[in-house]
Every structure is written in structure tokens, then in C-alpha cells.
Design a protein around this motif. Sequence first.
Motif, mmCIF file in Angstrom:
data_model
loop_
_atom_site.group_PDB
_atom_site.id
_atom_site.type_symbol
_atom_site.label_atom_id
_atom_site.label_comp_id
_atom_site.label_asym_id
_atom_site.label_seq_id
_atom_site.Cartn_x
_atom_site.Cartn_y
_atom_site.Cartn_z
ATOM 1 N N GLY A 1 0.815 -1.214 0.000
ATOM 2 C CA GLY A 1 0.000 0.000 0.000
ATOM 3 C C GLY A 1 0.842 1.254 0.000
ATOM 4 N N ASP A 2 0.196 2.392 0.193
ATOM 5 C CA ASP A 2 0.880 3.680 0.155
ATOM 6 C C ASP A 2 1.386 4.146 1.512
ATOM 7 N N ALA A 3 0.808 3.635 2.610
ATOM 8 C CA ALA A 3 1.130 4.170 3.931
ATOM 9 C C ALA A 3 2.408 3.608 4.525
ATOM 10 N N ASP B 1 4.008 6.735 6.955
ATOM 11 C CA ASP B 1 3.227 7.805 7.564
ATOM 12 C C ASP B 1 2.652 7.285 8.871
ATOM 13 N N PRO B 2 2.985 7.887 10.022
ATOM 14 C CA PRO B 2 2.640 7.273 11.314
ATOM 15 C C PRO B 2 1.155 7.056 11.543
ATOM 16 N N VAL B 3 0.328 8.024 11.192
ATOM 17 C CA VAL B 3 -1.105 7.907 11.445
ATOM 18 C C VAL B 3 -1.735 6.882 10.512
ATOM 19 N N ALA B 4 -1.455 7.018 9.228
ATOM 20 C CA ALA B 4 -2.029 6.088 8.250
ATOM 21 C C ALA B 4 -1.492 4.679 8.450
ATOM 22 N N ALA B 5 -0.190 4.572 8.791
ATOM 23 C CA ALA B 5 0.416 3.254 8.977
ATOM 24 C C ALA B 5 -0.190 2.535 10.176
ATOM 25 N N GLU B 6 -0.393 3.254 11.273
ATOM 26 C CA GLU B 6 -0.979 2.633 12.461
ATOM 27 C C GLU B 6 -2.401 2.158 12.181
ATOM 28 N N GLU C 1 -3.746 1.381 9.228
ATOM 29 C CA GLU C 1 -3.730 0.271 8.275
ATOM 30 C C GLU C 1 -3.253 -1.015 8.938
ATOM 31 N N LEU C 2 -2.226 -0.899 9.781
ATOM 32 C CA LEU C 2 -1.679 -2.074 10.450
ATOM 33 C C LEU C 2 -2.669 -2.647 11.453
#
Length: 451
Positions: free
Chosen positions: A42-44, A64-69, A71-72
Motif C-alpha cells: 500500500g501507500d502508507a 506515515d505514522p497515522v495512516a500506517a498505524e 492500516e496495520l
Amino acid sequence: MSRGGELLCLGISHKTAPVAVRERLAFTTPRAQELCRELVSGDAIREAVAISTCNRTEIYVVGDPVAAESELLTALARRAGTRATELAEAMYAPRNCDAARQLYRVVSGLESMIVGEAEIQGQTKRAYEAALEAGTTGPMTNRLFTAALQTGKRVRSETALGDGRASVSGIAVGLARDLMGPDLEKRDVVIIGAGETSELTAQALAEQGVRTIFVANRHADRARSIADRFGGSVSSLHDLPERLAEADIVVSSTSSPHPLIGVDELALVMRERNGAPLLLIDLAVPRDIEPACSELDGVALYDIDDLQSVVARNRQVREAERVHAEEVVEDEIQRFARWMGQLDVMPTISALREHGESIVEQVLAENAGRWESASPRDRARIDALARSIMQRLLHEPTIRLKTNDREISHGRLEMARELFGLLDEGADEAADAAVEGGEAEVRPLRRRDAR
């Protein structure tokens, strides 16, 4: 951080959730690789490494910390079969240096149920190697895991935290001795599985004079090799009911996603035993033995969480060395903090100077026709004067950007980029070059107090 993003750890451990929750997030190596590939597609998220042991599951990602958290957490909740909001209550999510500190402490044995146990270092190394094989690591995670493994080695060589070779396997054998009496060599012991934990269990039992029977299908050759070393024998899962009927003690530690011993099957076995007691120790996550087996007459069942009470009695022995180990961790964290800081600072300073140089070139070119009568020496002086003004103008901002305080430095970087109109793309290329080329190698900062 510009191109790569920030470092984030999302994890769950024996400190935050019981085994019933942890086992839903336990990953085999292939599943961990599958998860990491999914995340970086993905992009994050740009980089990902997953660690999964009996006591913890931790995913380290860069993006990206917010999007990555988000998504994960969604991906983990889907695999656990629960809502993300419910799962989040049992998870921790440190970022950047705090995430690095978490990994350093994990590898050093400071976060283990048995403080100082050594298996976690090998488990972390294999998790990192699996991510390398999956192609999901990058500059940040490569540096992070290499440094964390080195920190673990320092802790074990410079402190006595790991003296006595304490392990979950050793505690399990100690529990068996406490419950069944000191003469374990007179007991029939069955070990289900042929992994590292099973091998360590066999070693601990061999030191007590016990000959074990290994039950394994997938890794029969490895089980046979371990049995030869410790004077045991090998059987298959097909013969497990027969082995259970004869055993006094069963220690199970496999990577099976489903229970190997069910309550209905064990009930039939217990009828054949004519009241003879059976001690079951389940070290697997997910669990190999259905919890309901503990309700059967004559069965004593202990899982990985039950061992914590036994561990508590041994904890004071290692507490004195914990402080020394934490000092080593903090010393290494300072090194990592400086390296992370340079990922931002050096590209920004480079972009700032390139920006200044471009302005000088532009101004000189625009005014070239105004001093056609000037001599080559005069033109050189004008050029030197313009560059000197630019360098003096940028000198103080450069010094301010190099502050050792990461929080202050980050704010100043963002302001400098905005005020001078610096493009992230140029800083990105410089950051990658610094990471890959080793420009970010630094000396340790002044040591902070250990937690």
C-alpha cells in the motif's frame, strides 16, 4: 522524516494481554512474510518486519505514522477476527526512538517473561531474516534490527543478565519437578514438537536424567536428531493417543494453528489410565491443548501464562543486573537517535545550501550585463562576495538545525523547509544517499538516565 516516514511499532505481549488474545495474533514465518508483503504493497507503509513468539507479536513499520498505524491495526484485527477498537486496547504503539527502545529491550531480554532469556535474540534474528527474504525491509529497518541485535550481544557480554541460562523451557521443567517430585528420571515424558523450545526442554530434562519421547510429523528428521543427542526416541502424531496413555508429563510446543489435544480425545485417554495423573505443560501460542482439558479428572494443565507465577520467584535474582542492561540499551539508543536525527537534518541542510547557491547563481546571471567593463578579477571578487554573504546568512540557521534535541530539531526543520520553500524530493534523495552510503554513522550522545 521525509521520504521513508517515521518508525512505528504496533505490538501485543504477555504484559498487555492473556494468551487467549495473543494466540489470535501469532504468526508462523510464512504468514508473517505474507503480512509484511501486504503492508508494504500500500501507500502508507514502506518497510515492515514482524516478530511473533509465544509471549509477543510486534510489527515494526516505516511510513506515515497515522495512516500506517490505522492500516496495520486493521490488518491485525482482520487476522484476529475482532474489531480494531477492541484489539487496540491490548496493543502498544511507540514511535521512532521509543519504538527502537522497545526492540532493543526485547532483544536484550528485558521485556521477556523470564528476564534475560536468550531465545528471543535468535527469534528476532530469524524474523528479520524472513523479512529480508520477503523483500519488505529498507534502510530504516535494516539499521534498526542490525543495531538491536548488536545491543543484545552487548547486554549479554557486558552484564550478567543472562547468567544461569534461564528460559521458558527451564521454568517448565522446574515446574514439573515441583509438581511431580525431584525424581523425574522415573517419569515418562512426551515432548510434542521439534522446534527450539522443544530442544531446550529436552536439554533441561536430560540434565535431570530423563529420556523423552518426541512426537512430531512435520519435522521428524529434526526430532530424530534431537532425540539422538539427548537419548530419546521419536513417534508420530498418529500415535499420540498411545503416547498420552503412557506418559506422566507432556510438554507441547509446536507452531500448529489448531489444538493438537482436544478435550474429547483426552477424556478417552484418561479412561484408559485408570486414574493415573497427567501433567500437561503447553508452551505454544496458539495453544496446542484445549483449555477445557484442565476440567478432566486427573489432568493438571499449565499454559504459558501460568508459568508467570513461577517466574516471579526467580525474578529477584536478575533484578540487580537489569539496571546495567538498561544502561547499555540507553547508550545504544542515543546512537540510534543521532542517526535518526541526521536522516532529517543533513538532507535539509544540504537542500538549504543548494537553495542558497541557486539564488547566488541566479542573481549573478541576471546582473551579468551590468558590469561588462569589470575585469575578470573584479568579477571573481563579486562572485566570492555574493557566496560569502550567502554562507554567513545560512551559518546560524545551520547551527540551530543541528541541535541534539530531537523534538526541537524536528520543529525547526519543518519551519526551515516551509520558510525557504525547500522541496521534499531533493531532501528525499539526499536522505537515501546518506542512509545507503553510511553518512549517518555517528558517535553516541551523552547517556540518558535508564528507565
